[in-house]
Every structure is written in C-alpha cells, then in structure tokens.
Design a protein around this motif. Structure first.
Motif, PDB file in Angstrom:
ATOM      1  N   CYS A   1      35.329  33.088  33.764  1.00 15.64           N
ATOM      2  CA  CYS A   1      35.643  32.904  35.179  1.00 15.64           C
ATOM      3  C   CYS A   1      34.992  31.603  35.651  1.00 15.64           C
ATOM      4  O   CYS A   1      34.430  30.858  34.857  1.00 15.64           O
ATOM      5  CB  CYS A   1      35.139  34.106  35.989  1.00 15.64           C
ATOM      6  N   HIS A   2      35.001  31.350  36.944  1.00  8.84           N
ATOM      7  CA  HIS A   2      34.435  30.076  37.420  1.00  8.84           C
ATOM      8  C   HIS A   2      32.913  30.047  37.380  1.00  8.84           C
ATOM      9  O   HIS A   2      32.310  29.070  36.931  1.00  8.84           O
ATOM     10  CB  HIS A   2      34.911  29.784  38.853  1.00  8.84           C
ATOM     11  N   CYS A   3      32.265  31.112  37.793  1.00  8.25           N
ATOM     12  CA  CYS A   3      30.796  31.105  37.831  1.00  8.25           C
ATOM     13  C   CYS A   3      30.195  31.335  36.451  1.00  8.25           C
ATOM     14  O   CYS A   3      29.019  31.066  36.234  1.00  8.25           O
ATOM     15  CB  CYS A   3      30.265  32.136  38.824  1.00  8.25           C
TER      16      CYS A   3
ATOM     17  N   CYS B   1      36.488  38.471  38.797  1.00  2.00           N
ATOM     18  CA  CYS B   1      35.036  38.388  38.898  1.00  2.00           C
ATOM     19  C   CYS B   1      34.605  38.659  40.329  1.00  2.00           C
ATOM     20  O   CYS B   1      35.109  38.028  41.260  1.00  2.00           O
ATOM     21  CB  CYS B   1      34.566  37.011  38.446  1.00  2.00           C
TER      22      CYS B   1
ATOM     23  N   SER C   1      31.815  37.942  41.627  1.00  2.00           N
ATOM     24  CA  SER C   1      30.987  36.857  42.166  1.00  2.00           C
ATOM     25  C   SER C   1      31.843  35.702  42.654  1.00  2.00           C
ATOM     26  O   SER C   1      31.699  35.244  43.779  1.00  2.00           O
ATOM     27  CB  SER C   1      30.029  36.320  41.100  1.00  2.00           C
ATOM     28  N   CYS C   2      32.722  35.207  41.789  1.00  2.00           N
ATOM     29  CA  CYS C   2      33.460  33.988  42.156  1.00  2.00           C
ATOM     30  C   CYS C   2      34.921  34.269  42.518  1.00  2.00           C
ATOM     31  O   CYS C   2      35.616  33.378  42.999  1.00  2.00           O
ATOM     32  CB  CYS C   2      33.376  32.951  41.029  1.00  2.00           C
TER      33      CYS C   2
HETATM   34 ZN   LIG Z   1      32.668  34.578  38.190  1.00  2.00          ZN
END
Ligand SMILES: [Zn+2]
Length: 121
Positions: free
Chosen positions: A9-11, A72, A74-75
C-alpha cells in the motif's frame, strides 16, 4: 512468463507478493470499481501472499456481501480483493506492484463487466 512481484500500500504497512505473468489485467465497470478506478491484475489465490499488515487491512463488502475488498486502514489504498464469482482467484491493484515500465508497456487492459455479474450494482 510468471514473475514474483512485490506489492504494498502507500504507507507500507501492508506488504504482499504476487506471482503472475500479468496476462489477466483489467478494469471493471461495477459501481465500486467505477469510483475506485483501479486497474486490477488477477492470479490464482495461492499465488498471492500477504507478508505484513494483516491487522491494518480493512474489508469492504456491499450488495451480495460475497466479494471482499481489502484496503489499508492507515493510508486508504485498495490493495487486493477476493472476487465474488471467482473464489480461487485474488485480484490486486496493479499500481501497488513494483513493476518496470517495460512490464507495463505491453499489457492489454481487458474490460470486466462486473455490473452485469451483480444483481443490483
Ligand atoms: Zn497503508
């Protein structure tokens, strides 16, 4: 030829590997995919391995509540999903994979008619 791709994912909390020759790549026209706008790559479920971030993943379900769309927490990035009609398949967000320009250049993006598979999407 099949290759093992790394994905995240991004984070970076969610990490996975994905073994595929990228021969099954497409965009879907169901109500979720129209908003998500992701190009997805499909492979056999056992060729997808979640390495980390299982506790970070949220699952979104709608309509028939059978497909499982993971992202995700988070992100917010959509990482992969389990399609409703293909239980032995996992689809991933192509943009989450570490790919080279060369690997992406020859791809044919297929049209997936998810809206026709759905009862009311
Ligand atoms: Zn993430």
């Amino acid at each position: 030829m099949e290759k093992k791709f790394e994905g995240s994912c991004h984070c970076g909390d969610v990490q996975f590997t994905f073994v595929s020759d990228l021969s099954r790549v497409g965009k879907c026209n169901c109500s979720l995919c129209l908003k998500r706008n992701a190009i997805m790559a499909y492979t056999e479920a056992h060729k997808f391995t979640l390495i980390s971030g299982e506790d970070r993943l949220s699952c979104y379900q709608f309509n028939t509540m059978q497909a499982k769309h993971y992202f995700c927490s988070s992100c917010g990035i959509y990482t992969h999903h389990k399609p409703r009609t293909q239980k032995a398949t996992t689809a991933v967000n192509l943009s989450c994979l570490k790919t080279t320009e060369e690997e992406l250049s020859g791809l044919t993006i297929q049209k997936i008619s998810g809206s026709e598979l759905s009862i009311e999407s």
